[in-house]
Enzyme design. Structure first.
Site, PDB file in Angstrom:
ATOM      1  CG  ASP A 160     -23.291   2.906 -33.699  1.00  0.00           C
ATOM      2  OD1 ASP A 160     -23.387   1.658 -33.775  1.00  0.00           O
ATOM      3  OD2 ASP A 160     -23.981   3.679 -34.398  1.00  0.00           O
TER       4      ASP A 160
HETATM    5  C1  BGC Z   1     -25.781   1.094 -35.992  1.00  0.00           C
HETATM    6  C2  BGC Z   1     -26.366   0.851 -34.608  1.00  0.00           C
HETATM    7  C3  BGC Z   1     -26.504  -0.627 -34.377  1.00  0.00           C
HETATM    8  C4  BGC Z   1     -25.130  -1.271 -34.515  1.00  0.00           C
HETATM    9  C5  BGC Z   1     -25.121  -2.755 -34.252  1.00  0.00           C
HETATM   10  C6  BGC Z   1     -24.510   0.290 -36.219  1.00  0.00           C
HETATM   11  O1  BGC Z   1     -24.132   0.334 -37.559  1.00  0.00           O
HETATM   12  O2  BGC Z   1     -25.512   2.452 -36.146  1.00  0.00           O
HETATM   13  O3  BGC Z   1     -27.614   1.482 -34.506  1.00  0.00           O
HETATM   14  O4  BGC Z   1     -27.052  -0.877 -33.117  1.00  0.00           O
HETATM   15  O5  BGC Z   1     -24.670  -1.041 -35.844  1.00  0.00           O
HETATM   16  O6  BGC Z   1     -25.707  -3.452 -35.278  1.00  0.00           O
END
Ligand code: BGC
Length: 792
Positions: free
Chosen positions: A278
């Site tokens: 993530d």
């Molecule tokens: C979130 C993810 C997301 C990623 C990219 C993160 O803050 O937890 O779910 O896909 O950002 O935007």
């Protein structure tokens, strides 16, 4: 040089003059031709859009995107390109309620809006895998036509507690339902030639302190509740990628956990794609490589340095890095950019709006309907619409899951479109109040802070008794919309205005109900919410309650479809609505506690990213164990306000003819049941199959969902027979001592229900000899003793 070598040097494809190309040469040959730096840059992905950071900070925070990120403005990140080897970019974009990209671009008059589909919880509430697949197909088409390669969705963490800020992005408190809905979504999206990223792997069930939260959980609970949905989705649908979560599990960051990513995900479940972090997840890039977390998103220059140094010093075997690269390149071979797909930037948004509306309507849940208040009688022409969210409707939650759609049909617009007349003075009053309040609200200047700021909407305007009385005389019915919104980064709270209704909302429901009932008119409450709220204290007042969730851009139209009776509601709850927050089994263990201070080194400032990279350590203990949601309420006899699986219809269904094929279990068991529409209007029923396992040495929940099916649209008098198949795994619990799923001997009860507690028919069969249905690795054990909730 000999003459032959000279001639060979002139031929095409010669190794001395031409590098191997991905797709033409084998992946292994391409890897062999990559320099160490190229390999490391590939595993360390490139950045997203950081409009607020200075160039220097942007470069520190993430590897600057090669021109690639500009391919799709608003993408969350991309992979590194190596043109000489045919390595193309992979564009990664959020999810899960639709594609998230910038709708407008500088010096470009065209727009790039995407369809805001209903939030995940609503989609799951349809219990309709075919419909979810259709939504996935439409979403995947937008991913493809807007030039992206991978949708960062679906998100399938278990709704462990109603206050998780991201529950709207997730499907259910039950892993079996979650896994099956996720598989349908993945199959839909990937049918369009683009990938998905199943996230957030695993046990990311709260948001406060999410970047360094240590989830302490038993092996059995992990296997039965938190890993199970991922297992089902991976085995049934093979997502191209999986996204590891921010948190730690039993002391190790998920992205740095070899046992989780390699032993369980790849070896046990046969996952074939690549794993990415993530955004800014984990702290040790080398450990991530070793764990099998193939790509770090969005990578930082420091991580490139760390991995290169580790390879040079021998701390990281180059073979490990080569495997990571191989996983990425193998997926890349299927990606639209690699295939040179000429995307149109023109998906059929009109067709997709129709899909979004149909899905939103199917997932609406009728919680209460006294005296057939709904569908609205044909005499109802003029409606008084109370509550801000009726005019300022929530289409979805905030954060990375927020889609940039062209429009949202508000509830008032939806009702108007359906031919109802909305009382004008009240409407104008609300509209003026909302726009004035909004003009006073200052959005944070920092765009990321603005993105993550939960949009709770404007404080409720409230209703005076006198005006409620006047409106009751003048209108044929009242609707009251209660709105709630949340998003990533923060959990909700058990306070007024969040889980609980505010005093203003409560008195609005009380005054409107009193005034309208006095003159014999109906009052309907619409819940335009992203997560479970308190209902028990006020639900007796209105005549009907419609749980509309956040239905995407067509929210208003889909609600009107239900209120008018154009569509008969058929959604059912995928999570329990408790009587009060204190009844929730994890209430005392949510959202976890900080255990230290943020680790930001003095003088370091990456702007808004700082908190992600240097988070505050925290911990959360899953003491309720396997007793999550209905597994708890059913087993411990705690009465919920509305149970898992509950939802009313405008018609009635009769269940009969339960057939359990064999009195003894012989590897498989077939169960069938006939459902008949005995009411006056056409409708669909969600039929649920629960299994109650025999008592054994380990605790068993009272019952567990092991099958579900939705009937076709049954006309009055029409029947349909539904058949389910149970296998040995469906009868098994995870036995920690044996590190195996075991079906114990004894009598298994089959419960066919319209909800988890409204059981219509029961049958049973015996299992004479215990079955080990799945033997697994003994991994992920907690380092501390957990005082898990037990029946014993
Ligand atoms: C979130 C993810 C997301 C990623 C990219 C993160 O803050 O937890 O779910 O896909 O950002 O935007």
């Amino acid at each position: 040089m000999g003459i032959l070598a000279f001639i060979a040097g002139l031929l095409p494809g010669n190794a001395q003059t031409q590098s191997p190309k991905l797709g033409k040469s084998s992946v292994k040959a391409v890897i062999a031709a990559m320099s160490l730096e190229e390999k490391v840059k590939l595993v360390v992905g490139t950045g997203g859009d950081f409009p607020d950071l200075t160039t220097a900070k942007k470069n520190e925070a993430a590897v600057p995107a090669m021109s690639a990120v500009d391919l799709v403005p608003g993408a969350a990140g991309t992979s590194y390109v190596v043109p000489r080897l045919g390595i193309t970019p992979m564009v990664l974009t959020d999810g899960p309620a639709g594609l998230r990209i910038q709708p407008q671009r500088p010096n470009d008059s065209k727009t790039y809006y995407c369809t805001a589909f209903p939030v995940a919880t609503l989609l799951a509430s349809t219990w309709d895998t075919e419909l979810v697949k259709k939504v996935g197909t439409a979403m995947g088409n937008e991913v493809h036509e807007y030039g992206s390669d991978v949708l960062l969705a679906p998100a399938i963490n278990i709704q462990r507690n109603p206050l998780c800020g991201r529950n709207f992005e997730y499907y259910s408190e039950d892993p079996m339902l979650t896994g099956n809905i996720a598989a349908a979504m993945i199959n839909g999206v990937q049918s369009q030639g683009v990938g998905t990223s199943l996230k957030h792997f695993v046990a990311n069930n709260s948001e406060d302190n999410r970047n360094a939260l240590n989830t302490i959980v038993s092996q059995r609970t992990l296997r039965e509740i938190y890993l199970e949905g991922f297992r089902i989705a991976v085995e049934q649908a093979q997502p191209w990628t999986v996204m590891s979560s921010y948190n730690l599990v039993n002391g190790v960051y998920t992205s740095e956990n070899y046992d989780l990513i390699t032993k369980i995900l790849r070896n046990e479940w046969g996952f074939k794609g690549f794993v990415m972090t993530d955004w800014y997840g984990g702290t040790n890039a080398v450990a991530q490589m070793k764990a099998g977390n193939d790509m770090i998103m969005p990578g930082r220059p420091k991580q490139i340095e760390e991995i290169i140094n580790a390879v040079k010093s021998g701390a990281l075997d180059i073979k490990v890095l080569d495997k990571n690269v191989e996983h990425i390149l193998t997926v890349m071979l299927n990606s639209p950019h690699f295939k040179g797909y000429k995307f149109s930037d023109k998906p059929d948004l009109t067709a997709h709006a129709t899909v979004a509306r149909a899905a939103a309507t199917e997932g609406i849940i009728l919680l209460k309907n006294s005296d057939n208040a709904l569908p609205l009688a044909s005499s109802v022409k003029k409606i008084a619409s109370f509550g801000n969210a009726g005019y300022d409707t929530f289409s979805g939650g905030t954060g990375s899951g927020d889609v940039n759609e062209a429009y949202t049909v508000t509830i008032s617009q939806g009702l108007t479109n359906a031919g109802f007349e909305l009382e004008k003075t009240l409407k104008t009053q609300y509209e003026n109040y909302i726009s004035e309040a909004k003009s006073k609200h200052e959005k944070p200047a920092d765009p990321i802070a603005a993105l993550l700021e939960p949009n709770h909407g404007v404080t409720e305007m409230g209703v005076e008794m006198l005006s409620a009385r006047l409106l009751a005389d003048e209108c044929d019915a009242a609707i009251i919309t209660i709105g709630r919104n949340a998003g990533e980064g923060n959990d909700r709270k058990n306070v007024e205005g969040d889980f609980k209704l505010t005093q203003t909302e409560l008195s609005m429901i009380a005054r409107v109900s009193t005034a309208f009932h006095k003159v014999g008119k109906k009052v309907i409450v619409i819940l335009n919410i992203g997560g479970v709220i308190e209902v028990a204290s006020w639900r007796d007042m209105p005549d009907a309650i419609v749980l509309a969730w956040q239905g995407g851009q067509e929210t208003g139209n889909s609600i009107a479809d239900i209120l008018s009776g154009k569509v008969n509601p058929s959604g059912k709850l995928t999570s329990t609505f408790p009587m009060k927050y204190e009844d929730v089994p994890s209430a005392n263990n949510f959202p976890g506690k900080a255990t230290g201070k943020s680790t930001v080194p003095p003088g370091v400032d990456f702007g808004w990213v700082t908190g992600f990279i240097f988070p505050t350590p925290a911990e959360i203990i899953y003491e309720e164990g396997i007793f999550v949601g209905y597994r708890y309420y059913g087993t411990f006899g705690v009465k919920p306000a509305y149970e898992f699986g509950f939802g009313l219809s405008y018609t009635k269904f009769e269940y009969n003819g339960l057939k359990v094929a064999s009195p003894d279990f012989k590897g498989k068991q077939s169960v069938s049941v006939t459902v008949k529409n005995t009411g006056a209007v056409a409708g669909r029923e969600v039929v649920q199959l629960y299994v109650s396992a025999p008592a054994s040495k380990i605790d068993k929940p009272k019952s567990e969902l092991k099958g579900f099916a939705k009937t076709k649209l049954l006309q009055p008098g029409e029947s349909q027979t539904l058949t389910f198949t149970l296998n040995a795994k469906d009868l098994s619990s995870f036995n920690t001592e044996a590190s195996a799923w075991i079906a114990d001997t004894g009598k298994y009860e089959v419960l066919i229900g319209a909800s988890s507690s409204d059981i219509k028919l029961t049958g049973s069969f015996n299992l004479k000899k215990a079955i080990v249905s799945m033997k697994v690795n003994n991994v992920l054990a907690p380092q501390v003793t957990i005082k898990e909730l037990s029946k014993k």
